[in-house]
Scaffold this active site. Structure first.
Site, PDB file in Angstrom:
ATOM      1  N   ASN A   7      39.891  40.690  45.313  1.00 39.67           N
ATOM      2  CA  ASN A   7      40.619  40.998  44.084  1.00 39.67           C
ATOM      3  C   ASN A   7      39.617  41.489  43.031  1.00 39.67           C
ATOM      4  O   ASN A   7      38.680  40.765  42.677  1.00 39.67           O
ATOM      5  CB  ASN A   7      41.340  39.723  43.615  1.00 39.67           C
ATOM      6  CG  ASN A   7      42.120  39.949  42.324  1.00 39.67           C
ATOM      7  OD1 ASN A   7      41.608  40.553  41.391  1.00 39.67           O
ATOM      8  ND2 ASN A   7      43.329  39.443  42.260  1.00 39.67           N
ATOM      9  N   ASP A   9      40.325  42.519  39.878  1.00 42.46           N
ATOM     10  CA  ASP A   9      40.820  42.438  38.497  1.00 42.46           C
ATOM     11  C   ASP A   9      39.712  42.178  37.481  1.00 42.46           C
ATOM     12  O   ASP A   9      39.694  42.745  36.385  1.00 42.46           O
ATOM     13  CB  ASP A   9      41.821  41.280  38.340  1.00 42.46           C
ATOM     14  CG  ASP A   9      43.140  41.543  39.029  1.00 42.46           C
ATOM     15  OD1 ASP A   9      43.391  42.696  39.431  1.00 42.46           O
ATOM     16  OD2 ASP A   9      43.920  40.580  39.175  1.00 42.46           O
ATOM     17  N   HIS A  10      38.793  41.275  37.843  1.00 50.12           N
ATOM     18  CA  HIS A  10      37.830  40.841  36.828  1.00 50.12           C
ATOM     19  C   HIS A  10      36.709  41.839  36.585  1.00 50.12           C
ATOM     20  O   HIS A  10      35.947  41.685  35.637  1.00 50.12           O
ATOM     21  CB  HIS A  10      37.324  39.434  37.140  1.00 50.12           C
ATOM     22  CG  HIS A  10      38.448  38.452  37.019  1.00 50.12           C
ATOM     23  ND1 HIS A  10      39.196  38.329  35.867  1.00 50.12           N
ATOM     24  CD2 HIS A  10      39.013  37.619  37.913  1.00 50.12           C
ATOM     25  CE1 HIS A  10      40.150  37.444  36.054  1.00 50.12           C
ATOM     26  NE2 HIS A  10      40.072  37.001  37.290  1.00 50.12           N
ATOM     27  N   ARG A  18      35.016  45.301  26.250  1.00 50.59           N
ATOM     28  CA  ARG A  18      34.467  46.274  25.308  1.00 50.59           C
ATOM     29  C   ARG A  18      35.333  47.530  25.181  1.00 50.59           C
ATOM     30  O   ARG A  18      34.899  48.515  24.592  1.00 50.59           O
ATOM     31  CB  ARG A  18      33.052  46.693  25.753  1.00 50.59           C
ATOM     32  CG  ARG A  18      31.993  45.662  25.459  1.00 50.59           C
ATOM     33  CD  ARG A  18      31.742  45.607  23.959  1.00 50.59           C
ATOM     34  NE  ARG A  18      30.751  44.617  23.615  1.00 50.59           N
ATOM     35  CZ  ARG A  18      29.455  44.885  23.454  1.00 50.59           C
ATOM     36  NH1 ARG A  18      29.008  46.094  23.619  1.00 50.59           N
ATOM     37  NH2 ARG A  18      28.624  43.916  23.134  1.00 50.59           N
ATOM     38  N   ARG A  45      49.375  43.418  35.408  1.00 51.97           N
ATOM     39  CA  ARG A  45      50.129  42.465  34.579  1.00 51.97           C
ATOM     40  C   ARG A  45      50.905  43.202  33.514  1.00 51.97           C
ATOM     41  O   ARG A  45      50.536  44.303  33.106  1.00 51.97           O
ATOM     42  CB  ARG A  45      49.174  41.466  33.918  1.00 51.97           C
ATOM     43  CG  ARG A  45      48.447  40.571  34.902  1.00 51.97           C
ATOM     44  CD  ARG A  45      47.615  39.537  34.168  1.00 51.97           C
ATOM     45  NE  ARG A  45      48.438  38.452  33.708  1.00 51.97           N
ATOM     46  CZ  ARG A  45      48.519  37.254  34.282  1.00 51.97           C
ATOM     47  NH1 ARG A  45      47.814  36.979  35.352  1.00 51.97           N
ATOM     48  NH2 ARG A  45      49.299  36.331  33.782  1.00 51.97           N
ATOM     49  N   HIS A  50      43.858  43.563  32.305  1.00 53.96           N
ATOM     50  CA  HIS A  50      42.687  44.055  33.063  1.00 53.96           C
ATOM     51  C   HIS A  50      43.013  45.378  33.754  1.00 53.96           C
ATOM     52  O   HIS A  50      42.646  46.438  33.261  1.00 53.96           O
ATOM     53  CB  HIS A  50      42.097  42.998  34.006  1.00 53.96           C
ATOM     54  CG  HIS A  50      43.070  42.069  34.674  1.00 53.96           C
ATOM     55  ND1 HIS A  50      44.129  42.513  35.412  1.00 53.96           N
ATOM     56  CD2 HIS A  50      43.117  40.714  34.729  1.00 53.96           C
ATOM     57  CE1 HIS A  50      44.777  41.475  35.895  1.00 53.96           C
ATOM     58  NE2 HIS A  50      44.208  40.361  35.483  1.00 53.96           N
ATOM     59  N   THR A 100      45.268  32.678  34.213  1.00 46.02           N
ATOM     60  CA  THR A 100      45.423  33.261  35.542  1.00 46.02           C
ATOM     61  C   THR A 100      46.752  32.748  36.085  1.00 46.02           C
ATOM     62  O   THR A 100      47.395  31.922  35.440  1.00 46.02           O
ATOM     63  CB  THR A 100      44.235  32.864  36.460  1.00 46.02           C
ATOM     64  OG1 THR A 100      44.440  33.433  37.753  1.00 46.02           O
ATOM     65  CG2 THR A 100      44.105  31.353  36.614  1.00 46.02           C
ATOM     66  N   THR A 101      47.181  33.246  37.246  1.00 42.83           N
ATOM     67  CA  THR A 101      48.482  32.850  37.783  1.00 42.83           C
ATOM     68  C   THR A 101      48.539  31.337  38.003  1.00 42.83           C
ATOM     69  O   THR A 101      47.735  30.788  38.751  1.00 42.83           O
ATOM     70  CB  THR A 101      48.739  33.581  39.125  1.00 42.83           C
ATOM     71  OG1 THR A 101      48.429  34.950  38.942  1.00 42.83           O
ATOM     72  CG2 THR A 101      50.179  33.422  39.550  1.00 42.83           C
ATOM     73  N   GLY A 192      41.399  30.451  43.493  1.00 47.61           N
ATOM     74  CA  GLY A 192      40.376  29.434  43.227  1.00 47.61           C
ATOM     75  C   GLY A 192      39.398  29.214  44.374  1.00 47.61           C
ATOM     76  O   GLY A 192      38.603  28.272  44.335  1.00 47.61           O
TER      77      GLY A 192
HETATM   78  N1  PXP Z   1      45.937  35.457  45.157  1.00 49.43           N
HETATM   79  C1  PXP Z   1      46.817  35.601  44.124  1.00 49.43           C
HETATM   80  C2  PXP Z   1      48.257  35.744  44.442  1.00 49.43           C
HETATM   81  C3  PXP Z   1      46.359  35.628  42.790  1.00 49.43           C
HETATM   82  O1  PXP Z   1      47.252  35.751  41.780  1.00 49.43           O
HETATM   83  C4  PXP Z   1      44.978  35.562  42.540  1.00 49.43           C
HETATM   84  C5  PXP Z   1      44.478  35.676  41.135  1.00 49.43           C
HETATM   85  O2  PXP Z   1      44.720  36.957  40.650  1.00 49.43           O
HETATM   86  C6  PXP Z   1      44.118  35.437  43.641  1.00 49.43           C
HETATM   87  C7  PXP Z   1      44.626  35.354  44.935  1.00 49.43           C
HETATM   88  C8  PXP Z   1      42.641  35.357  43.462  1.00 49.43           C
HETATM   89  O3  PXP Z   1      42.304  34.184  42.775  1.00 49.43           O
HETATM   90  P1  PXP Z   1      40.821  33.955  42.301  1.00 49.43           P
HETATM   91  O4  PXP Z   1      40.502  35.017  41.314  1.00 49.43           O
HETATM   92  O5  PXP Z   1      40.847  32.573  41.710  1.00 49.43           O
HETATM   93  O6  PXP Z   1      39.951  34.055  43.520  1.00 49.43           O
END
Ligand code: PXP
Length: 237
Positions: A7, A9-10, A18, A45, A50, A100-101, A192
């Protein structure tokens, strides 16, 4: 042996800190794939905190493995998903204020809504996964509404602080995974997961894919994205 979905996203979270054009999540996705990621995951989202619409379109054009879009069931986002056509959609709950979710999708409560969204996504050939808590009724209902996969929420497992709680959570996830597999659902897991806690989840035999974001991007600050992905993949395997 589960596959690794990364993922990204971050990477976009960092860019948005910024309001810059870098780091680019599209470049990050390519680096993850080069390092062995078997799919790229992103969450569009409602507040676009992000990943934004343009990122999603560019990811669709550039991802060579599989693009897994995490999304809520609101009409605006469903419309975008149908237009962009990710390989997979993972339906998640979404609250505006959450970091987060939090928690899984309540498929039992929103059965009709979820079922309608799944139908639309299937018509476009998109594989559908439901992000749910490891609870039997949620799993059973996921099958009834026509999901292809479930993704078991590992957040509680990841947050427990005692060995006995960790064991009981692991047992709950394992039993849920086996039950889902038995009734014909594909099984993924995530949320997580990090370099310390991933191994025990990866050992659960029926889990096909682990979706991991935050810990890999955090590790990348020190080691680079490629090595962070490779190290996680090594632990999973
Ligand atoms: N799976 C789902 C459905 C999520 O919503 C997320 C967070 O966006 C993740 C996995 C990944 O979680 P993490 O960023 O804690 O590894």
């Amino acid at each position: 042996m589960p596959k690794l979905g990364v993922n990204i996203d971050h990477v976009a979270t960092l860019r948005q800190a910024r309001r810059e054009l870098f780091p680019d999540p599209v470049d990050a996705a390519a680096a993850c794939e080069k390092a062995g990621a078997e799919s790229i995951v992103c969450h569009l989202r409602k507040d676009r905190r992000h990943i934004n619409d343009n990122d999603l379109i560019r990811l669709r054009m550039s991802v060579k493995t599989r693009l897994n879009l995490e999304m809520s069931t609101v009409d605006e986002i469903v419309k975008i998903a149908l237009k962009v056509g990710p390989d997979q959609a993972t339906l998640v709950p979404e609250k505006r204020q959450e970091l987060t979710t939090e928690g899984g999708l309540d498929v039992v409560r929103y059965k009709r809504k979820v079922s309608g969204v799944i139908k639309k996504l299937h018509e476009k050939g998109i594989v559908v996964s439901l992000f749910i808590d490891p609870k039997r009724q949620q799993i059973k209902t996921s099958k009834e509404v026509g999901a292809d996969y479930i993704e078991l929420h590992t957040g509680t497992y990841a947050n427990v602080r005692t060995k006995s709680k960790c064991r009981s959570e692991l047992k709950r996830i394992r039993e849920s995974a086996l039950y889902a597999h038995k009734i014909g659902l594909g099984v993924n897991a995530g949320h997580g997961l990090d370099y310390q806690n991933v191994k025990d989840i990866a050992r659960i035999p029926v889990i096909e894919e682990l979706n991991i974001g935050f810990s890999i991007v955090a590790e990348a600050v020190f080691s680079g994205l490629g090595p962070a992905v490779k190290r996680m993949r090594g632990l999973i395997r």
